[in-house]
Scaffold this motif. Structure first.
Motif, PDB file in Angstrom:
ATOM      1  N   LEU A  23       0.865  -1.171   0.000  1.00  0.00           N
ATOM      2  CA  LEU A  23       0.000   0.000   0.000  1.00  0.00           C
ATOM      3  C   LEU A  23       0.905   1.225   0.000  1.00  0.00           C
ATOM      4  N   TYR A  24       0.892   1.964  -1.109  1.00  0.00           N
ATOM      5  CA  TYR A  24       1.754   3.145  -1.212  1.00  0.00           C
ATOM      6  C   TYR A  24       1.005   4.354  -0.663  1.00  0.00           C
ATOM      7  N   CYS A  25       1.492   4.896   0.436  1.00  0.00           N
ATOM      8  CA  CYS A  25       0.837   6.031   1.088  1.00  0.00           C
ATOM      9  C   CYS A  25       1.638   7.309   0.882  1.00  0.00           C
ATOM     10  N   SER A  26       0.925   8.395   0.701  1.00  0.00           N
ATOM     11  CA  SER A  26       1.546   9.712   0.640  1.00  0.00           C
ATOM     12  C   SER A  26       1.071  10.514   1.841  1.00  0.00           C
ATOM     13  N   ASN A  27       1.483  11.775   1.915  1.00  0.00           N
ATOM     14  CA  ASN A  27       1.023  12.619   3.011  1.00  0.00           C
ATOM     15  C   ASN A  27       0.597  13.986   2.484  1.00  0.00           C
ATOM     16  N   ALA A  28       0.098  14.834   3.369  1.00  0.00           N
ATOM     17  CA  ALA A  28      -0.426  16.134   2.952  1.00  0.00           C
ATOM     18  C   ALA A  28       0.650  16.991   2.299  1.00  0.00           C
ATOM     19  N   GLU A  29       1.883  16.916   2.787  1.00  0.00           N
ATOM     20  CA  GLU A  29       2.966  17.715   2.205  1.00  0.00           C
ATOM     21  C   GLU A  29       3.160  17.387   0.729  1.00  0.00           C
ATOM     22  N   GLN A  30       3.058  16.103   0.380  1.00  0.00           N
ATOM     23  CA  GLN A  30       3.212  15.708  -1.022  1.00  0.00           C
ATOM     24  C   GLN A  30       2.073  16.253  -1.873  1.00  0.00           C
ATOM     25  N   LEU A  31       0.849  16.225  -1.318  1.00  0.00           N
ATOM     26  CA  LEU A  31      -0.298  16.724  -2.061  1.00  0.00           C
ATOM     27  C   LEU A  31      -0.235  18.238  -2.225  1.00  0.00           C
TER      28      LEU A  31
END
Length: 255
Positions: A23-31
């Protein structure tokens, strides 16, 4: 679960991680960066874990020095700092109204032309999709194997960016949004005013909300509320179902 299917859009090279049990998760900073640096609003969101504050009489007070500044009528962006590194995994939720029944009684995805157009606009680099036809089983698999607490739920949409125009022509905030964020702490009445407090222990709620601009994405998220990541991170999961990556060009899903 009222959701009939979950869809994961992306580039094939990235979706291969999913079918291989990651499961590849990102975070708010990336968005934030995707919209701020690449100007892709939809896949990115500069208001992720953030809010636009509209105030007829804004007062700022330092927690450390107690210095107070009166700003009067003001507007400003607030980012919820503790939420910016929380991992999220995003999908598109397909409801019964997005489907048709075939002659054999089975459901088939049949998105409206408007939703198809928005998907193409918001995910311009996507060339593939994974169709999860058993959402309940999928979420159960993730909960049982990811090794940390998760929250899996549909996104709520509010008028965060533009607020509402009040009767006197001024712009006011969508208080339903703030009531949702602050639901874990009872509001306090003080000098005729109602004070809402957003407890940092529940800051993940900011990741369960987006502006109405994104409502066409019908987003469903898996959030790891007590994890922190600095970059995109792969979490190993055991999937009891084998999923297939399908080409968007060959699938009538968004064409």
């Amino acid at each position: 679960m009222n959701i009939k299917f979950l869809l994961k859009f992306g580039q094939r090279i990235h979706l291969e991680d999913f079918v291989n049990g990651f499961l590849y998760c990102s975070n708010a900073e990336q968005l934030w960066k995707i919209e701020d640096e690449q100007s892709i609003k939809g896949q990115g969101d500069t208001l992720e874990a953030s809010a636009i504050m509209y105030a007829q009489n804004m007062t700022l007070q330092s927690k450390t020095t107690n210095i107070t500044v009166q700003l009067g009528q003001s507007k400003g962006k607030v980012r919820f700092e503790p939420a910016k590194k929380i991992p999220v995994f995003c999908m598109f939720a397909v409801y019964e109204e997005d489907c048709i029944y075939q002659n054999n009684g089975k459901l088939k995805i049949n998105l409206s032309e408007e939703k198809k157009t928005k998907i193409r606009e918001h995910f311009p680099n996507a060339d593939s999709v994974i169709v999860i036809s058993n959402p309940t089983t999928f979420i159960h698999d993730v909960k049982n194997s990811i090794g940390c607490e998760i929250i899996a739920d549909s996104i709520r949409y509010f008028n965060i960016e533009n607020g509402f125009t009040t009767n006197n022509g001024q712009t006011g905030m969508d208080m339903e949004y703030y009531r949702y964020l602050c639901q874990d702490t009872l509001p306090v009445k003080e000098h005729g005013n109602t004070i809402y407090k957003f407890n940092a222990s529940y800051v993940y709620r900011a990741l369960q909300c987006k502006d109405v601009y994104f409502s066409c994405e019908q987003e469903y998220r898996i959030i790891l509320p007590y994890e922190k990541i600095d970059i995109g991170t792969k979490y190993p999961i055991h999937l009891s179902t084998k999923y297939e990556i399908q080409d968007l060009d060959k699938l009538s899903l968004i064409h």
